[in-house]
Enzyme design. Structure first.
Site, PDB file in Angstrom:
ATOM      1  CE1 TYR A  19      -5.801  -3.632   8.979  1.00  0.00           C
ATOM      2  CE2 TYR A  19      -4.810  -5.782   8.615  1.00  0.00           C
ATOM      3  CZ  TYR A  19      -5.022  -4.479   8.212  1.00  0.00           C
ATOM      4  OH  TYR A  19      -4.482  -4.024   7.045  1.00  0.00           O
ATOM      5  CG  ASN A  64      -3.525  -5.101  13.194  1.00  0.00           C
ATOM      6  OD1 ASN A  64      -2.917  -5.037  12.123  1.00  0.00           O
ATOM      7  ND2 ASN A  64      -3.967  -6.219  13.707  1.00  0.00           N
ATOM      8  CD  GLN A  94      -2.740  -2.587   2.243  1.00  0.00           C
ATOM      9  OE1 GLN A  94      -1.996  -2.765   3.188  1.00  0.00           O
ATOM     10  NE2 GLN A  94      -2.529  -3.100   1.044  1.00  0.00           N
ATOM     11  CB  THR A 109     -41.746  23.919  -6.610  1.00  0.00           C
ATOM     12  OG1 THR A 109     -42.960  24.244  -7.292  1.00  0.00           O
ATOM     13  CG2 THR A 109     -41.526  24.939  -5.506  1.00  0.00           C
ATOM     14  CG  HIS A 110     -43.100  20.190  -8.933  1.00  0.00           C
ATOM     15  ND1 HIS A 110     -43.334  18.883  -8.574  1.00  0.00           N
ATOM     16  CD2 HIS A 110     -43.649  20.945  -7.931  1.00  0.00           C
ATOM     17  CE1 HIS A 110     -44.003  18.843  -7.434  1.00  0.00           C
ATOM     18  NE2 HIS A 110     -44.202  20.091  -7.021  1.00  0.00           N
ATOM     19  CE  LYS A 168     -22.342  22.727 -27.001  1.00  0.00           C
ATOM     20  NZ  LYS A 168     -22.186  21.318 -26.687  1.00  0.00           N
ATOM     21  CD  GLU A 172     -20.965  20.050 -18.656  1.00  0.00           C
ATOM     22  OE1 GLU A 172     -21.915  20.092 -19.431  1.00  0.00           O
ATOM     23  OE2 GLU A 172     -19.786  20.050 -19.045  1.00  0.00           O
ATOM     24  CE  LYS A 205      -4.019   2.629   5.141  1.00  0.00           C
ATOM     25  NZ  LYS A 205      -4.926   1.472   5.097  1.00  0.00           N
ATOM     26  CB  SER A 225     -17.579  22.443 -28.756  1.00  0.00           C
ATOM     27  OG  SER A 225     -17.564  21.502 -29.779  1.00  0.00           O
ATOM     28  CB  SER A 277      -0.917  -0.020   1.231  1.00  0.00           C
ATOM     29  OG  SER A 277      -0.164  -0.215   2.410  1.00  0.00           O
ATOM     30  CG  ASN A 290     -19.261  22.708 -23.919  1.00  0.00           C
ATOM     31  OD1 ASN A 290     -20.309  23.116 -24.417  1.00  0.00           O
ATOM     32  ND2 ASN A 290     -18.357  22.042 -24.588  1.00  0.00           N
TER      33      ASN A 290
HETATM   34  N1  ARG Z   1      -0.954  -1.517   5.369  1.00  0.00           N
HETATM   35  C1  ARG Z   1      -1.848  -1.999   6.344  1.00  0.00           C
HETATM   36  C2  ARG Z   1      -3.193  -1.270   6.179  1.00  0.00           C
HETATM   37  O1  ARG Z   1      -3.207  -0.272   5.593  1.00  0.00           O
HETATM   38  C3  ARG Z   1      -1.353  -1.722   7.712  1.00  0.00           C
HETATM   39  C4  ARG Z   1      -1.813  -2.712   8.745  1.00  0.00           C
HETATM   40  C5  ARG Z   1      -1.239  -4.018   8.463  1.00  0.00           C
HETATM   41  N2  ARG Z   1      -1.523  -4.932   9.526  1.00  0.00           N
HETATM   42  C6  ARG Z   1      -1.325  -6.232   9.347  1.00  0.00           C
HETATM   43  N3  ARG Z   1      -1.612  -6.965  10.357  1.00  0.00           N
HETATM   44  N4  ARG Z   1      -0.946  -6.722   8.214  1.00  0.00           N
HETATM   45  O2  ARG Z   1      -4.207  -1.715   6.631  1.00  0.00           O
END
Ligand code: ARG
Length: 438
Positions: free
Chosen positions: A304, A97, A309, A142-143, A270, A277, A312, A264, A11, A272
């Site tokens: 966990y 964790n 993961q 309205t509507h 045009k 949008e 994120k 455009s 990650s 836009n």
């Molecule tokens: N990269 C992991 C995450 O974002 C960190 C926690 C990893 N914990 C583990 N027991 N593998 O969740």
């Protein structure tokens, strides 16, 4: 095969964003280890100094080893490279964790403050537009049908109030986010008798988590954030939609600044409204981010699991998307031009029907009845292709003898708006927002 899995499992590409929080968390953690007698003063000093250096290295974008799984491991790895055996003491009793969730809480607390500030500056821009155009009368819908004459200032301030609620939601989830999970271990706590209150204080948390199982499993704080932002984006999207419609040649109420539109590639005439949008379009992915995480967590066994993961990217994407959208939306607002003539010409004279009904009420006719009389009158006027002003007093009389000559005085949009005291209401709204934008 191993390499393929390593890449799949990693990650670091996205969680490197957490490096500052990770290092601050580690510094507080070693301080607590020292306090608990697990490491010496000297070791503490060495680790803290090295962690500060690593922070600078990452800031200067010295590449992190790619084969490493995540930012937590990378920093620890670098620390051991620098300090040898001493570096290996950092993670005593700690688990990634708790570390990951600590970093996320710290990061998100900071980002919420930032987002709230950006919302406030959008609210200020809105208040300014309302002040600058306080008397601009437009049809209210309205509507998507013309309903009653309103003030544009009243309309646009409605967004400032929606944004105020958005901020309340964000600051409310901030309160629960403001809980320090450090000391929870992998699942079952920490055996080194750490001073958790000290840890929380060092890291600017107002309280410590109480249940370690909950602490490492919980991503509610991210869900609450993602849902608050989803609602905020829905607000921006609705206003974007209104402005897109109003900028069409059929409406022609407003003009969006050239710098926020594209032309455009095929049709030279045009212009836009891409900025709006895209805000409307990006709202979809912010909703998607909320659903991604809800789906990841649904049915996930405690505590966990690596699935988490996946929290994120939706989180980081939502943060960067909402910040960009807020800023672009503010630019659209601050440079908006109004075609006042077109707005005023577009108001249908029959919008004063409610005012006519109210007129009869004042003359003693119950509202349900006056509503019926005016409906018939409007139908008649449409048939004769006459505006309300063009109807003669005799024609009015044929619907109710309560209609007198003064009826023509109320057939004015300005009077209609004044009857509802809108300008004063807008002034009060501006005052309220100025006193308490939060
Ligand atoms: N990269 C992991 C995450 O974002 C960190 C926690 C990893 N914990 C583990 N027991 N593998 O969740």
């Amino acid at each position: 095969m191993k390499k393929e899995f390593e890449e799949f499992n990693s990650s670091i590409d996205f969680d490197r964003l957490l490096y500052q929080e990770d290092i601050e968390g580690s510094i507080a953690y070693v301080k607590a280890l020292q306090k608990a007698g697990v490491i010496t003063d000297k070791e503490l000093q060495k680790i803290v100094d090295a962690l500060q250096e690593i922070k600078d290295e990452i800031r200067q974008e010295i590449p992190l080893p790619l084969q490493i799984e995540d930012i937590h491991t990378a920093i620890e790895h670098r620390l051991t490279e620098k300090l040898g055996e001493v570096g290996k003491k950092l993670h005593t009793g700690r688990s990634r964790n708790e570390q990951v969730v600590l970093d996320e809480r710290m990061y998100l607390k900071k980002e919420i403050k930032n987002i709230v500030e950006v919302i406030t500056s959008l609210q200020k821009a809105i208040v300014k537009i309302a002040k600058d155009n306080i008397d601009l009368i437009m049809p209210g819908y309205t509507h998507l049908q013309q309903a009653q004459p309103i003030l544009f200032s009243h309309y646009i301030l409605s967004l400032a109030f929606m944004l105020r609620r958005d901020k309340e939601r964000l600051l409310d989830c901030y309160k629960r986010m403001d809980t320090c999970p450090l000391g929870s271990g992998a699942i079952a706590g920490n055996p080194y008798n750490l001073d958790r209150k000290f840890l929380a204080k060092e890291l600017n948390f107002s309280k410590v988590s109480e249940n370690s199982i909950d602490a490492v499993s919980d991503r509610d704080f991210i869900l609450e954030f993602l849902s608050s932002i989803a609602i905020l984006m829905m607000h921006l999207s609705r206003f974007s939609e209104d402005f897109i419609i109003w900028s069409s040649s059929e409406f022609g109420f407003i003009e969006i600044d050239d710098s926020l539109c594209s032309s455009s590639s095929l049709m030279p005439q045009k212009k836009n409204p891409d900025s709006l949008e895209l805000i409307r379009g990006k709202t979809g992915r912010v909703f998607g981010n909320l659903f991604t995480l809800l789906t990841v967590l649904k049915g996930l066994p405690l505590t966990y699991n690596k699935d988490i993961q996946e929290d994120k990217e939706p989180l980081f994407d939502t943060i960067s998307t909402v910040l960009a959208c807020l800023k672009i939306f503010k630019n659209v607002m601050a440079t908006l031009k109004f075609n006042k003539e077109k707005i005023s010409k577009s108001i249908n004279s029959y919008l004063l029907a409610t005012d006519l009904a109210d007129y009869l009420v004042k003359k003693g006719i119950p509202f349900r009845e006056s509503h019926k009389i005016v409906s018939l009158l409007i139908r008649y006027a449409i048939e004769k292709n006459k505006s309300l002003k063009e109807l003669s007093i005799n024609e009015y009389h044929s619907f109710s003898n309560k209609f007198c000559k003064d009826i023509y005085d109320i057939l004015d949009y300005k009077v209609s708006v004044e009857r509802r005291n809108l300008k004063n209401i807008v002034k009060k709204e501006i005052q309220t927002l100025a006193n308490n934008l939060l």
